[in-house]
Write a protein that holds these residues in place. Sequence first.
Motif, short mmCIF file in Angstrom:
data_model
loop_
_atom_site.label_atom_id
_atom_site.label_comp_id
_atom_site.label_asym_id
_atom_site.label_seq_id
_atom_site.Cartn_x
_atom_site.Cartn_y
_atom_site.Cartn_z
N ARG A 297 0.35 -1.22 -0.02
CA ARG A 297 -0.39 -0.36 0.02
C ARG A 297 1.04 1.12 0.41
O ARG A 297 0.32 2.13 -0.75
CB ARG A 297 -0.84 -0.38 1.57
N LYS A 298 2.12 1.79 0.45
CA LYS A 298 2.71 2.89 0.89
C LYS A 298 2.86 3.09 -0.88
O LYS A 298 3.46 4.13 -0.99
CB LYS A 298 4.14 2.09 1.86
N TYR A 303 3.40 6.52 -5.55
CA TYR A 303 3.74 6.18 -6.91
C TYR A 303 2.60 7.25 -7.47
O TYR A 303 1.97 7.31 -8.58
CB TYR A 303 3.98 5.23 -7.38
N ARG A 304 1.29 7.27 -6.62
CA ARG A 304 0.01 7.82 -6.97
C ARG A 304 0.41 9.04 -6.33
O ARG A 304 -0.16 9.68 -7.48
CB ARG A 304 -1.01 7.77 -6.29
N CYS A 305 1.72 9.52 -5.68
CA CYS A 305 1.54 10.86 -5.13
C CYS A 305 2.03 11.51 -6.18
O CYS A 305 2.65 12.19 -6.08
CB CYS A 305 1.40 10.87 -3.68
N THR A 342 -6.87 1.44 -8.25
CA THR A 342 -8.33 2.30 -8.60
C THR A 342 -7.33 4.06 -7.81
O THR A 342 -7.65 4.98 -7.90
CB THR A 342 -9.29 2.26 -7.49
N SER A 343 -6.12 3.69 -7.13
CA SER A 343 -5.33 4.58 -6.80
C SER A 343 -4.70 5.74 -8.01
O SER A 343 -4.37 6.78 -7.78
CB SER A 343 -4.09 3.72 -5.94
N PHE A 344 -4.63 5.03 -9.08
CA PHE A 344 -4.53 5.59 -10.13
C PHE A 344 -5.45 5.99 -11.01
O PHE A 344 -5.66 6.85 -12.43
CB PHE A 344 -3.47 5.15 -10.92
N THR A 345 -6.65 6.08 -10.82
CA THR A 345 -7.76 7.06 -11.63
C THR A 345 -7.51 8.87 -11.47
O THR A 345 -6.55 9.05 -10.69
CB THR A 345 -9.23 6.74 -10.73
#
Length: 483
Positions: A297-298, A303-305, A342-345
């Motif tokens: 998750r971390k 990479y999402r941020c 979904t983290s990358f929507t």
Amino acid sequence: MELPRRRLLVVSEELDEAELAALKFLSLEHVPMRRLEAIQEPKAFFEVLQEKDMIEAGSLAFLKELLYRVGRIDLLEAQLGSSREEMERELQIPGRAKVSPYRYLLFQLSEDITEYELKSFKFLLGKELPKCRLNPKTTMLDVFIEMEKKGILGEDNLSTLKSLCAEINIILLKRIEEYELNLFGEEEMLIPEEQRGSTRGPEGHARWLASSVAPDSPGSWNESSQLEAYKMTSRPRGVCLILNNHNFAKAREAVPEPKKLKDRNGTAVDAAALRRVFSKLHFTIAEYKDLTAEEIRKIVNIYRCEDHKDKDCFVCCILSHGKKGIVYGVDGQEVPIQELTTSFTGQNCHSLAGKPKVFFVQACQGDACQKGVTIETDSGEQDSSVETDAGFQLDCIPAEADFLLGMATLQDYVSYRSPRQGTWYIQALCQHLEYSCPRGEDILTILTAVNQEVSRKSCEPNAEKQMPQPSFTLRKKLIFPVN
């Protein structure tokens, strides 16, 4: 004569042992094998070429072609005053190429064969070739030479090589078939190999040589397509994130029998293949190994941020144990696949909005075996040369546009992993990406070919099968150019 000699000296000092072996192999139509076998250094090789009038004071055309063929463009430009573009134009002129299409094909195959595949060739040829010729130092070029000596390989005798390639790497087989199609044409390909003779003539040679020095351009393919393609011109294209879980000792300590998770032997082979292929496709590789659920998750959140505004794509490859809808951390804790995708929507990662987000997950979607019998599963205990991973379901992909989820197998079924060769799915995926991306094929066409190859495999002794399945919300063609 003095100027060419100085140039030859400089070139000879720059060539290593493998490059010399390649030059010798490519020259076999012009220099007897007995002469070449005794040569141990480039200077001696050039002297033999001069004796055969293949290098003359007024013409270094053959040497230029050799350097071009082995990829020493630096020496071609600095010492011989030519360029990649000039050689590509020159070699497409009928009659100019001195290296035969057949020999150049073998050289190209040798360049693409992995160390493990080389060992497979040696093993399968154990009864055909002398064992003393199949020692650990034997290269693929050496194997080809020995096959030629034994009469089981030649310009009009490719059947044995094709059979071996069909068993070891189907992409190599496709390379040979492409060569034959260009050389002989569709009508003559219908004639059995032993009846074709050698009537191909210069037209066939020129056709194949043209394709070998100037492969199809992804740009030209894309321009003729009615469907728009995603922009894919940034350098790097984006990040290829690899989450690679192998050691599940923590999970075995925490999870009671019978659900102890075994180590995923063979996953390093998959990770290496993914690194190699996506590096060639101009992605920045970021690999993380043996992550707990919280660490997964971390990393994904990092990479999402990230700011992806200067990148054209994001790729994430997940290699782990799992079951329907989840993957396991090495601590045995669950992470929903949908949480990761979904983290990358566009809402959660603004800089990737409108850009393709590609996920490849090596895992089963259940415990069932197609034509199944019980073999080792990632939630099981049995030992086997082919193992399985347990995985996720179709609703893992977000409803939002621009996502592609490549799944190793159909819902409710296992997928297979060899501790030595890696997984059926990831290995086929990497081979087809490496083969088809330079030809401008889009990702859905490539994944269809992956489906075909994996579906042909079977796990002995009861012929269990596997069928991959892509799921996507792409709005455009997704093409990964190599240039």
